[in-house]
Design an enzyme around this catalytic site. Structure first.
Site, short mmCIF file in Angstrom:
data_model
loop_
_atom_site.label_atom_id
_atom_site.label_comp_id
_atom_site.label_asym_id
_atom_site.label_seq_id
_atom_site.Cartn_x
_atom_site.Cartn_y
_atom_site.Cartn_z
N HIS A 44 -9.60 0.89 5.04
CA HIS A 44 -8.35 1.37 5.80
C HIS A 44 -8.68 2.28 6.92
CE1 HIS A 44 -4.37 2.49 6.48
NE2 HIS A 44 -3.86 1.37 5.85
N GLU B 295 -5.43 -5.18 10.70
CA GLU B 295 -4.27 -3.98 10.88
C GLU B 295 -4.61 -3.22 12.35
OE1 GLU B 295 -2.27 -2.83 6.92
OE2 GLU B 295 -4.26 -1.60 7.25
N GLY C 124 2.89 -1.01 4.37
CA GLY C 124 2.71 0.35 4.10
C GLY C 124 4.21 1.02 3.77
N GLY C 125 4.85 1.52 4.88
CA GLY C 125 6.13 2.52 4.56
C GLY C 125 7.33 1.48 3.99
N SER D 190 3.35 -2.00 10.56
CA SER D 190 4.82 -1.80 10.58
C SER D 190 5.58 -3.15 10.32
CB SER D 190 4.99 -1.59 12.20
OG SER D 190 4.48 -0.35 12.43
N GLU E 103 -6.99 4.65 7.92
CA GLU E 103 -6.64 5.95 7.52
C GLU E 103 -8.17 6.42 6.75
OE1 GLU E 103 -3.16 5.59 5.41
OE2 GLU E 103 -2.06 5.23 7.25
N ASN F 67 0.96 -1.36 -0.03
CA ASN F 67 0.03 -0.07 0.03
C ASN F 67 0.89 1.24 0.03
OD1 ASN F 67 -2.02 2.12 0.31
ND2 ASN F 67 -2.27 1.43 2.50
N TRP F 68 1.20 1.65 -1.10
CA TRP F 68 2.06 3.17 -1.46
C TRP F 68 1.13 4.43 -0.71
CZ3 TRP F 68 4.29 2.33 -7.03
CH2 TRP F 68 5.19 1.63 -6.90
N LYS F 69 -0.11 4.52 -0.44
CA LYS F 69 -0.75 5.57 0.30
C LYS F 69 -0.62 6.75 -0.70
CE LYS F 69 -0.01 3.74 4.87
NZ LYS F 69 -0.04 3.87 6.09
C1 PEP Z 1 -0.77 0.42 6.20
O1 PEP Z 1 -1.14 1.41 6.70
O2 PEP Z 1 -1.61 -0.33 5.69
C2 PEP Z 1 0.25 -0.28 6.68
C3 PEP Z 1 0.25 -1.40 7.16
O3 PEP Z 1 1.25 0.70 7.07
P1 PEP Z 1 2.91 0.68 7.79
O4 PEP Z 1 3.30 -0.85 7.14
O5 PEP Z 1 3.60 1.72 7.03
O6 PEP Z 1 2.58 0.46 9.32
#
Ligand code: PEP
Length: 246
Positions: free
Chosen positions: A91, A159, A222-223, A201, A93, A6-8
């Site tokens: 999600h 999540e 994500g990140g 994470s 967010e 997920n590149w957001k």
């Molecule tokens: C996400 O937002 O779906 C996610 C898992 O982010 P991160 O891996 O950065 O915690």
């Protein structure tokens, strides 16, 4: 095994082209499925760059109406039109920043399913619910209120909100317990067996221990999916994990 990236709201055209240059010499495995969720305007661009690779492209969200006066929203049929196979719905967010309710998420998921998209439905408790020992109950209610009425297949991403982008993850026992719980709830409600991804994470350091957890069928990243080196290291860890458990 499934790796969702997920590149957001990250990576512009230049960064996407640099990312993709590094994918072409990599040997992907038929056992591990990968899907990248780019920012909406770059969907077509990314799809063209990876069209010869076994990676699909997905949407980070879609609307509950197929068309109409919904400025800033995207129809699931437009995602399909742009070559998307998957869509992320619910999600945290979007729940937090866009005030999406469980009912709205259920409608979004249902229209996505009806539009032939594969849905990754996100659920997750906040830190207070986890600390107070309410996480299982919270997720049960959230999931039952968000599940579409009618679907052939579905992926749920667990999540925990407190884990997204924080570097903190639940312990292996808690992840396994929650994934089992989610699978049972969906089986009881719809008689369907589903895959459950862990998200929050996930990185190169913790991927091996997460994949070892029995009821983890993949990860939503994500990140750590923004750097091609880390994305491929996570993908390789999944391939290695599958080969070692044969
Ligand atoms: C996400 O937002 O779906 C996610 C898992 O982010 P991160 O891996 O950065 O915690």
């Amino acid at each position: 095994m499934f790796i969702a990236a997920n590149w957001k709201m990250n990576l512009d055209k230049f960064s996407i082209s640099e990312f993709c240059k590094n994918l072409h010499n990599y040997k992907f495995s038929p056992k591990v499925e990968a899907c990248i969720f780019p920012s909406m305007p770059y969907m077509d661009y990314l799809n063209n760059l990876i069209k010869n690779l076994p990676i699909s492209v997905g949407g980070q969200n879609c609307h509950y109406k197929p068309d109409g006066p919904f400025t800033g929203e995207v129809s699931p049929k437009f995602l399909v039109d742009n070559g998307c196979e998957y869509v992320i719905i619910g999600h945290s967010e979007r729940r937090i920043n866009g005030n999406e309710s469980n009912n709205e998420i259920k409608l979004r998921a249902q229209l996505a399913v009806n539009s032939k998209l594969k849905v990754i439905l996100c659920v997750g408790e906040n830190a207070t619910d986890r600390e107070k020992g309410h996480a299982l109950k919270f997720i049960e209610k959230q999931l039952l209120e968000c599940l579409p009425n009618d679907f052939k297949s579905l992926i749920v991403a667990y999540e925990p909100v407190w884990s997204i982008g924080t570097g903190r993850i639940p312990n292996a026992f808690d992840i396994n317990e929650m994934h089992m719980h989610i699978k049972k709830i969906v089986l009881n409600k719809s008689n369907k067996k589903i895959k459950v991804l862990y998200g929050g994470s996930v990185n190169v350091e913790n991927i091996n221990s997460i994949l070892k957890i029995t009821n983890v069928d993949g990860v939503l990243v994500g990140g750590a999916s923004l750097k091609v080196k880390d994305f491929l290291a996570i993908y390789s860890a999944a391939v290695k994990h599958l080969n070692s458990s044969l």
